[in-house]
Motif scaffolding. Structure first.
Motif, PDB file in Angstrom:
ATOM      1  N   ARG A 376       0.828  -1.214   0.000  1.00  0.00           N
ATOM      2  CA  ARG A 376       0.000   0.000   0.000  1.00  0.00           C
ATOM      3  C   ARG A 376       0.861   1.263   0.000  1.00  0.00           C
ATOM      4  O   ARG A 376       0.533   2.252  -0.673  1.00  0.00           O
ATOM      5  N   THR A 379       2.096   1.779  -3.497  1.00  0.00           N
ATOM      6  CA  THR A 379       1.037   2.333  -4.342  1.00  0.00           C
ATOM      7  C   THR A 379       0.851   3.821  -4.070  1.00  0.00           C
ATOM      8  O   THR A 379       0.692   4.630  -4.994  1.00  0.00           O
ATOM      9  N   GLY A 380       0.860   4.184  -2.790  1.00  0.00           N
ATOM     10  CA  GLY A 380       0.726   5.592  -2.436  1.00  0.00           C
ATOM     11  C   GLY A 380       1.889   6.418  -2.948  1.00  0.00           C
ATOM     12  O   GLY A 380       1.701   7.560  -3.410  1.00  0.00           O
ATOM     13  N   SER A 383       1.429   6.966  -6.654  1.00  0.00           N
ATOM     14  CA  SER A 383       0.309   7.889  -6.879  1.00  0.00           C
ATOM     15  C   SER A 383       0.708   9.329  -6.585  1.00  0.00           C
ATOM     16  O   SER A 383       0.408  10.242  -7.368  1.00  0.00           O
ATOM     17  N   GLY A 386       2.908  10.677  -9.316  1.00  0.00           N
ATOM     18  CA  GLY A 386       2.130  11.036 -10.496  1.00  0.00           C
ATOM     19  C   GLY A 386       1.385  12.337 -10.321  1.00  0.00           C
ATOM     20  O   GLY A 386       1.354  13.183 -11.230  1.00  0.00           O
ATOM     21  N   VAL A 387       0.755  12.513  -9.157  1.00  0.00           N
ATOM     22  CA  VAL A 387       0.032  13.755  -8.878  1.00  0.00           C
ATOM     23  C   VAL A 387       0.988  14.940  -8.875  1.00  0.00           C
ATOM     24  O   VAL A 387       0.688  16.014  -9.421  1.00  0.00           O
TER      25      VAL A 387
END
Length: 406
Positions: A376, A379-380, A383, A386-387
């Protein structure tokens, strides 16, 4: 000539986007990580060379030499990356001092880049050739690299120290009334300060060895006898390293200008007491004692030293009429929020994910399989990255278009 008025005039007219003390704190804190890897790189490089030449004395020296060669290689990369932060923050609030010092010693400032590249290439050549049964002559690469690393440290020391002496700038720029634009000299070197900072590489690698023993305790290829050898060596290096560092530190304490109040400043003597305490503590440790606590206290000591550097800078520049408190502030909340969001998201989440992954993988015998928490967090991290990239480009394009139509 009013040197204070000159320095204040040389400031960036655009000012800073937030209160100067914010950048001062960031400069001090980011310097800790940078100098920690400077000390680790120099200490591990020196130990790698020493162990390389001691290979015939004991069976573990060769293995330790190869291990420390890898540590130095990685540490040099990290000290360069982590050196960007304190350098940028110094340029934000101490730009007149930093840029002037670099211009006065321009050739040396440029030579720093080239010598660092050559030094790293030499060390990489040593790293590539330092294998079991390696030829003795490859040590030449390591000695050349270490010598250039020490030279680079001297250049950075001189540039930083020259920035503290604005009242001497004109004498260096136009000695005897003749302008000298070559930038061919290092004009000011405070040898006790330089030797003290360099001497800390010895206890640094000692503390690292204690953590190294704990980190690899679960690995069968690091047998108990080897770990005991490394632990004993680490404790000895930390103990004697801190004891030796006291000598140049005391000389530095006595080398401050008369009337500055720095020679009797409590923070300086607190550092003296902290280093003496670390030396005594290392002496009391059992050879089997290891872990991350000594390294943690070593980092705390570097934090105190970073604060002391800034106190010294303030004491040198304040009488000349320069203080960061009067730096023009033009608040820019979007860029400030973006910066701290980047620091927390990229530096915290992404950096934290990598550190956790490296630690858990290294502490696992065999193949490491990530659990749900690690998955997790990964994944964070992806993310958030990307943001951040999307926001960076969208914000940049929006500002560019806004400026174009106005």
């Amino acid at each position: 000539m009013d040197i204070g008025a000159v320095m204040n005039t040389m400031r960036d007219p655009a000012g800073v986007p937030a209160q100067p003390v914010v950048f001062q704190i960031l400069m001090v804190t980011t310097w800790v990580g940078h100098i920690a890897f400077v000390h680790l790189a120099l200490g591990s490089a020196g130990l790698a060379i020493f162990a390389f030449h001691r290979r015939a004395a004991a069976e573990y020296w060769e293995r330790l030499s190869m291990a420390m060669t890898k540590v130095a290689k990685v540490a040099v990369s990290l000290l360069i990356v982590l050196g960007v932060g304190p350098l940028l923050f110094t340029q934000v609030i101490y730009d007149p001092q930093w840029y002037t010092s670099n211009v006065l010693s321009g050739r040396w400032a440029i030579a720093f880049i080239f010598t660092l590249i050559v030094a790293y290439c030499c060390w990489f050549a040593f790293y590539h050739a330092n294998r079991e049964g390696a030829k003795k002559h490859i040590g030449v690469y390591a000695w050349a690299a270490l010598g250039l690393f020490c030279l680079d440290g001297l250049i950075m020391h001189a540039l930083s120290y020259q920035a503290l002496l604005p009242d001497q700038w004109m004498n260096w720029y136009a000695p005897g009334g003749m302008v000298d634009t070559r930038g061919a000299a290092l004009h000011a070197i405070q040898w006790p300060r330089y030797v003290f900072f360099m001497s800390l590489c010895v206890p640094a690698v000692g503390l690292f060895l204690l953590a190294y023993v704990h980190y690899f305790a679960v690995h069968a290829d690091r047998e108990p006898a080897y770990r005991a050898f490394v632990s004993h060596l680490g404790r000895q290096l930390a103990q004697w390293g801190y004891a030796i560092a006291l000598l140049p530190l005391l000389a530095w304490q006595c080398d401050f200008p008369a009337g500055s109040g720095l020679a009797l400043h409590p923070v300086g003597w607190l550092i003296v007491g902290a280093i003496a305490t670390m030396a005594l503590w290392m002496r009391q440790l059992d050879d089997n004692a290891h872990g991350y606590l000594p390294a943690t206290f070593g980092l705390a000591l570097l934090g105190l030293l970073a604060t002391w550097r800034e106190i010294i800078r303030i004491h040198y520049l304040r009488p000349l009429g320069y203080t960061i408190r009067t730096y023009p502030v033009h608040a820019d909340w979007p860029s400030t929020v973006l910066f701290f969001a980047t620091l927390a998201g990229i530096g915290g989440l992404v950096g934290g994910f990598y550190l956790m992954l490296l630690y858990r993988a290294g502490r696992t015998q065999g193949v490491y399989i990530a659990d749900r928490t690690a998955a997790r967090l990964g994944t964070g991290a992806v993310s958030v990255l990307g943001v951040w990239i999307a926001v960076f480009f969208v914000y940049g394009i929006a500002v560019s278009m806004h400026n174009s139509f106005n």
